[in-house]
Scaffold this active site. Structure first.
Site, PDB file in Angstrom:
ATOM      1  N   TYR A 146      -5.054   8.446   1.990  1.00 44.95           N
ATOM      2  CA  TYR A 146      -4.632   8.514   0.587  1.00 44.95           C
ATOM      3  C   TYR A 146      -3.136   8.233   0.462  1.00 44.95           C
ATOM      4  CZ  TYR A 146      -3.617  10.607  -3.998  1.00 44.95           C
ATOM      5  OH  TYR A 146      -3.183  10.846  -5.276  1.00 44.95           O
ATOM      6  N   LYS A 150      -1.443   4.934  -1.514  1.00 43.26           N
ATOM      7  CA  LYS A 150      -0.609   5.119  -2.704  1.00 43.26           C
ATOM      8  C   LYS A 150       0.822   4.645  -2.456  1.00 43.26           C
ATOM      9  CE  LYS A 150      -3.577   6.938  -5.604  1.00 43.26           C
ATOM     10  NZ  LYS A 150      -3.971   6.249  -6.850  1.00 43.26           N
TER      11      LYS A 150
END
Length: 244
Positions: A146, A150
């Site tokens: 994640y 991002k």
């Protein structure tokens, strides 16, 4: 023809929690709304269905062709990429590869496709938004895939704001960096959390609308932190570590 003069917006991930709220909000302002997602949003004026694929080029080419067919010569005022998801796991996690792959597909593939669509279909002076995350301004050892995905979105935002990026003249690209969005799924998975510290979807949708219409629009390349305390949300720019 009146329809050709309508304000238009593309919402990538328009069937998710935030995407659905954005579709609803822009429709309430009488905008023409197109949804790009794997499932149709019946509230949207038009839908482009993303076909599952293990190959980025295959999925990107399919979405690009379908959007071109839908819009023809019409330009849009904004492209809002709100696709994404969350998965945890450290580097020793058995799900590291699977979750990293999923995060890359959900956040990076969608952001790159949205960026290319903006070079083809965004009006001069238009807006492209990308979905980053405040957590990815630092290390994320408990959610490797994640955090990495991002962070890539943050870098993409910076690159697109530079000269000769391919975006239309006068346009802006802005990434939002929320902490936690107040979605039904998040409430279900964290029922005892302080919801007053979660950013309401209405606030995000309204902020997008304001930026799209030129109200308090940040400079292109801005990474906008969204921090909610006691039910009140502040949106402030953060400095990207790689910028001069």
């Amino acid at each position: 023809m009146a329809a050709a003069e309508a304000h238009r917006v593309i919402i990538y991930g328009g069937k998710g929690a935030l995407g659905s709220k954005c579709v609803e909000y822009f429709k309430s302002k009488r905008w023409w709304v197109a949804c790009i997602d794997m499932v149709s949003n019946e509230q949207a004026n038009a839908n482009v269905l993303v076909k599952m694929s293990e190959a980025f080029t295959e999925q990107a080419d399919q979405v690009t062709a379908d959007v071109s067919q839908l819009l023809g010569e019409n330009k849009v005022d904004a492209i809002l990429c709100v696709a994404g998801g969350w998965a945890g796991g450290s580097a020793k996690s058995k799900s590291l590869y699977k979750n990293s792959d999923l995060m890359w597909k959900q956040s990076v593939w969608t952001s790159v496709i949205s960026s290319h669509l903006a070079t083809k279909h965004l009006k001069d002076g238009g807006l492209l938004t990308l979905a980053g995350a405040k957590a990815s301004l630092a290390g994320t050892p408990g959610m490797i895939g994640y955090g990495m995905a991002k962070a890539a979105v943050h870098q993409l935002c910076q690159s697109l704001a530079g000269e000769n990026s391919g975006l239309p003249p006068g346009s802006a690209v802005i990434a939002i960096l929320p902490v936690i969005l107040d979605t039904p799924m998040n409430r279900k998975s964290m029922p005892d959390a302080d919801f007053g510290s979660w950013t309401p979807l209405d606030f995000v949708a309204e902020t997008f609308y304001n930026w799209t219409t030129g109200v308090e629009r940040p400079a292109s390349g801005s990474l906008m932190e969204m921090v909610t305390t006691g039910g009140k949300t502040e949106t402030t720019p953060v400095q990207f570590q790689g910028s001069s």
